[in-house]
Write an enzyme that holds these catalytic residues in place. Structure first.
Site, PDB file in Angstrom:
ATOM      1  NE  ARG A   3      63.877  23.031  51.338  1.00  0.00           N
ATOM      2  CZ  ARG A   3      63.128  23.001  50.145  1.00  0.00           C
ATOM      3  NH1 ARG A   3      63.646  22.530  49.189  1.00  0.00           N
ATOM      4  NH2 ARG A   3      62.022  21.919  50.764  1.00  0.00           N
ATOM      5  CB  SER A   6      60.706  22.961  42.890  1.00  0.00           C
ATOM      6  OG  SER A   6      61.291  23.435  43.577  1.00  0.00           O
ATOM      7  N   GLY A   7      58.804  21.256  40.505  1.00  0.00           N
ATOM      8  CA  GLY A   7      57.814  21.243  39.883  1.00  0.00           C
ATOM      9  C   GLY A   7      57.193  20.091  39.337  1.00  0.00           C
ATOM     10  CD  GLU A  42      56.329  16.615  42.929  1.00  0.00           C
ATOM     11  OE1 GLU A  42      57.124  17.921  43.005  1.00  0.00           O
ATOM     12  OE2 GLU A  42      55.950  15.815  42.473  1.00  0.00           O
ATOM     13  CD1 TRP A  88      63.428  17.616  44.320  1.00  0.00           C
ATOM     14  CD2 TRP A  88      63.243  18.918  46.360  1.00  0.00           C
ATOM     15  NE1 TRP A  88      62.991  17.002  45.457  1.00  0.00           N
ATOM     16  CE2 TRP A  88      63.090  17.850  45.908  1.00  0.00           C
ATOM     17  CE3 TRP A  88      63.231  19.595  47.262  1.00  0.00           C
ATOM     18  CZ2 TRP A  88      62.850  16.921  47.703  1.00  0.00           C
ATOM     19  CZ3 TRP A  88      63.019  18.893  48.688  1.00  0.00           C
ATOM     20  CH2 TRP A  88      63.052  17.580  48.873  1.00  0.00           C
ATOM     21  CG  ASN A  97      58.834  13.442  41.692  1.00  0.00           C
ATOM     22  OD1 ASN A  97      59.321  14.207  42.642  1.00  0.00           O
ATOM     23  ND2 ASN A  97      57.879  13.111  40.750  1.00  0.00           N
ATOM     24  CG  ASP A 131      57.003  12.174  45.593  1.00  0.00           C
ATOM     25  OD1 ASP A 131      57.958  12.583  44.113  1.00  0.00           O
ATOM     26  OD2 ASP A 131      56.080  12.662  46.739  1.00  0.00           O
ATOM     27  NE  ARG A 133      60.447  10.633  48.615  1.00  0.00           N
ATOM     28  CZ  ARG A 133      59.435  12.419  48.348  1.00  0.00           C
ATOM     29  NH1 ARG A 133      60.596  13.133  47.758  1.00  0.00           N
ATOM     30  NH2 ARG A 133      58.545  12.378  48.178  1.00  0.00           N
TER      31      ARG A 133
END
Lengths: 533, 257
Positions: free
Chosen positions: A127, A187-188, A190, A238, A256, A299, A326
């Site tokens: 980004r 990030s990660g 998930e 993230w 999340n 999420d 969100r």
């Protein structure tokens, strides 16, 4: 004598550093005063994404056209936010690529390519850069922080944030440079990680501090996780945070909890997932936190931009932080104390009958995913998401893109394999219901909608506000658009030919205003035809 | 004497899977497969998986092969699963097999069914090989990609499941004139249709009064066919397993002369 010589040498070294310094911390603090430049991911520390440029305005935007195109040749979603420093543009691409360009014509000045150890996949997005002094900083798909020489693109240092573990840990965000530190997130969630926010010394690349976004058992907040569930508790960080130099406070949205859609194995509120954390940027110490969605199983992370606004709140000047979450609520908090001031839904939602006076959601009976599936609004993507919002001090409105959609959520016990998705369920679009996107103008003092512009599909494009009375945005089908900031009327649109997954910026070089936007594998720069200026 | 957790001990003898493994296999199924094969595996856009008969071979290896590589010419994609994941998934599929009576082959006469197909004008909207219209979905390989139950439902109640590629749209012009068709593409500013005569119809949204997304299928319901005609037609449609590129010319190089 020897001592004096040493001082002299130190003085020379300092002078040399100063000469080479392109972008000092002072310049970053005052980034909004450099309307011609774009010095941080958000354009400044507060993330208002507004520029006092008006060469392109409501009267002439109909004539806006492509002025130059830079083709990266790289596949994958091109999500960068360019930095523009005194006529030079710095962009990151996918797969660990980065470039410096002549911001007047898109001609390449240098290219950098991150070296991946064998066996690592390089498909993650990126980004953008941070700049400090004469150095650029980016993260890589295999979770490294990299410092480059701004003049040449040459690698200065590289530090691994976390062991890569088959793609379990990745990094995608633009770093945030504060004083002499480079702040990054991971990030990660998930993939069963335990999240953190890190700061690295800009000079050496050594880690200065780490804030674990998921506390361990025995630490404050650790009792909000059943058994050992904190170890894979997720909490990605993230998206880039924001910073208040006066309060010396860093604001960062936490993602999340994991597994995303299955909560039985992690009973409790699951701090600091789905929260905004306020940190001391010198030490990483937590000042306060606010959790938007306790024990989330949708999420619905809280990575969305924490925008800093100084407004008259109920008649008194107050330092605020606002977020279009969100979970479909727009929040206003006091950014000195973390006190909850207001939370209002900005679209259809079926999960909360309201918020209590502390801002904690009151769940409806149909709030949570089930094994056989339950329709819940908003959908898994939100609500709000990472599409950058903007605030125009002339209209006093907050502009943001959102997903207007409902989905069927399924929840089931996941199998944990390192480096494999660890979702615990899935979401599907509700049969016969097509989701759409909105670009919304909202009064941040009341949460009321002033106008909406509807996109055919939910859009991942952020907004940009200018003193030309314009809001720039874009859609999933590739159209970059300009709207009248006061009415939402569409004044211009251009089909860029590829899905848009970033936010436009604007800058000025040689007296000419540009709007830049990544599309497909290309960076497009728009300007008015020369005679119109 | 202490009890050991039952879940860890209760093995399904034939496949060596614990209850937890099967539960996780069910999760993997629901997250990846249920969209086409139905939440309970009884079929949908994709075939039923509960009859115990698999079209592409019934051994564990056959089934894993289909999951790993997909089925060419159908919407069955390939999946990149880890060994443990695919083992759990197939273990779960085995618990489904036999939960429904073994389905008999579809009765009816395909040759008679082709006559029903032609008599009812199906080819004025659908294409088989190079024959027919492209207004509706192509049926060349229908039997390999859809279950008989799904095809039957599509004949009797076409609105039950409308594919995204065949969304019906009506555009109302400023003067009130209506143009209907299948949506080929649409975005915030424009919509492109194919009308029943297979012509492109193209509109800018700011130049028309309204764009209506139809909630019903553009296909009429064929619920007045006799039982015999319906059965024969179904047998014909299920027999369609042609190569999607069968009608195209593929010119091989003839070498250097």
């Amino acid at each position: 004598m020897r001592r004096r010589a040493r001082i002299a040498i130190a003085g020379l070294a300092l002078a040399a550093t100063m000469c080479g310094q392109q972008v000092s911390y002072e310049r970053l603090v005052n980034a909004l005063k450099e309307q011609q430049n774009w010095l941080t991911y958000w354009g400044d520390y507060s993330a208002v994404r507004h520029r006092g440029l008006n060469q392109i305005n409501t009267g002439n935007v109909k004539d806006l056209r492509v002025d130059w195109i830079f083709q990266t040749g790289q596949t994958g979603a091109f999500e960068t936010t360019p930095l523009v420093v005194d006529g030079i543009m710095y962009i990151t691409g996918t797969d660990g690529y980065a470039y410096a360009l002549d911001a007047r014509n898109g001609r390449k000045l240098w290219m950098y390519k991150h070296t991946f150890p064998q066996g690592r996949k390089a498909t993650a997005v990126n980004r953008g850069f941070a700049i400090l002094g004469d150095r650029l900083f980016m993260v890589t798909p295999d979770a490294n922080v990299v410092a480059l020489e701004a003049k040449t693109g040459k690698l200065i240092w590289q530090t691994e944030m976390a062991a890569y573990n088959r793609g379990q840990y990745t990094a995608t965000l633009a770093p945030l440079a504060i004083k002499n530190k480079i702040v990054v997130g991971i990030s990660g969630a998930e993939y069963g990680i335990r999240g953190f926010i890190d700061a690295y010394d800009a000079e050496t690349g050594k880690r200065a501090w780490r804030f674990w976004s998921i506390p361990a058992k025995g630490e404050p907040g650790g009792d909000s996780w059943a058994a050992d569930s904190w170890e894979r508790g997720g909490g990605s960080t993230w998206l880039t945070g924001t910073f208040d130099p006066v309060l010396n406070t860093l604001y960062w949205g936490v993602g999340n909890p994991g597994p995303d859609l299955y909560g039985e194995s992690r009973l409790g509120d699951n701090l600091y997932s789905c929260s905004l954390v306020a940190l001391d940027p010198d030490t990483g110490t937590l000042k306060w936190h606010f959790q938007f969605t306790p024990h989330d199983i949708h999420d619905w992370d809280a990575a969305e931009t924490p925008m800093l606004l100084d407004l008259n709140w109920r008649g008194k000047p107050r330092k605020l932080v606002v977020q279009a979450n969100r979970n479909a609520f727009f929040y206003v908090l006091d950014r000195e104390t973390g006190e909850f001031l207001m939370g209002k839904p900005f679209e259809r939602q079926t999960w909360a009958s309201g918020l209590d006076d502390k801002g904690r959601p009151i769940l409806t009976k149909d709030a949570l995913p089930t094994e056989d599936g339950l329709r819940i609004c908003p959908g898994l993507g939100g609500g709000g998401n990472w599409m950058a919002p903007s605030y125009n001090p002339e209209t006093n409105l907050f502009y943001f893109a959102l997903f207007e959609q409902c989905e069927i959520y399924y929840s089931n016990p996941p199998l944990y394999i390192q480096g494999r998705p660890y979702w615990g369920g899935v979401s599907r679009s509700a049969p016969g219901e097509e989701g759409w996107g909105l670009l919304k103008a909202l009064d941040p003092l009341t949460g009321e909608t002033k106008w909406d512009f509807r996109f055919f599909r939910p859009s991942w494009v952020g907004t940009l506000s200018t003193s030309g009375g314009l809001i720039f945005g874009g859609d999933e089908d590739g159209s970059l658009i300009a709207l009248d900031a006061r009415t939402g009327k569409n004044l211009w649109h251009f089909n860029t030919g590829a899905r848009l997954v970033a936010a436009p910026i604007t800058y000025l070089v040689n007296g000419r205003q540009y709007v830049a936007m990544p599309s497909g594998a290309a960076l497009l720069a728009f300007a008015l035809p020369e005679p119109d200026r | 004497m202490r009890y050991l957790p039952m879940a860890a001990l209760l093995l399904y003898p034939a496949w060596g899977q614990t209850e937890l493994d099967v539960a996780q296999g069910k999760g993997i199924f629901r997250n990846n497969c249920a969209f086409c094969h139905g939440l309970t595996g009884s079929g949908g856009r994709g075939p039923s998986l509960i009859s115990g008969r698999f079209l592409h071979g019934s051994t564990d290896e056959d089934v894993k092969n289909v999951i790993r590589n997909g089925v060419p010419g159908t919407t069955m994609p390939s999946f990149d699963f880890e060994t443990a994941e695919i083992d759990h998934l197939v273990g779960y599929l085995r618990t489904l097999a036999g939960s429904a009576p073994k389905s008999a082959p579809v009765p009816g006469d395909p040759a008679q069914g082709r006559q029903v197909y032609l008599r009812n004008g199906c080819s004025s909207c659908h294409r088989i090989g190079m024959e027919g219209s492209v207004f509706g979905p192509e049926l060349t390989r229908l039997g390999a990609s859809r279950s008989p139950d799904y095809i039957r439902e599509s004949l009797l109640n076409p609105s039950a499941d409308i594919l995204d590629d065949y969304q019906g749209v009506t555009v109302v012009a400023r003067d009130g004139k209506r143009t209907g068709g299948v949506r080929i593409n649409e975005d915030t500013f424009s919509v492109q249709l194919r009308d029943v005569s297979q012509n492109f119809r193209i509109f800018q949204k700011d130049e028309v009064r309204e764009v209506i997304h139809e909630t019903k299928s553009l296909m009429p319901a064929y619920n007045s066919l006799s039982q015999e005609d319906l059965q024969n037609l179904l047998a014909y449609l299920v027999s369609l397993r042609g190569d999607v590129n069968a009608g195209a010319h593929v010119n091989k190089p003839e070498g250097v002369r």
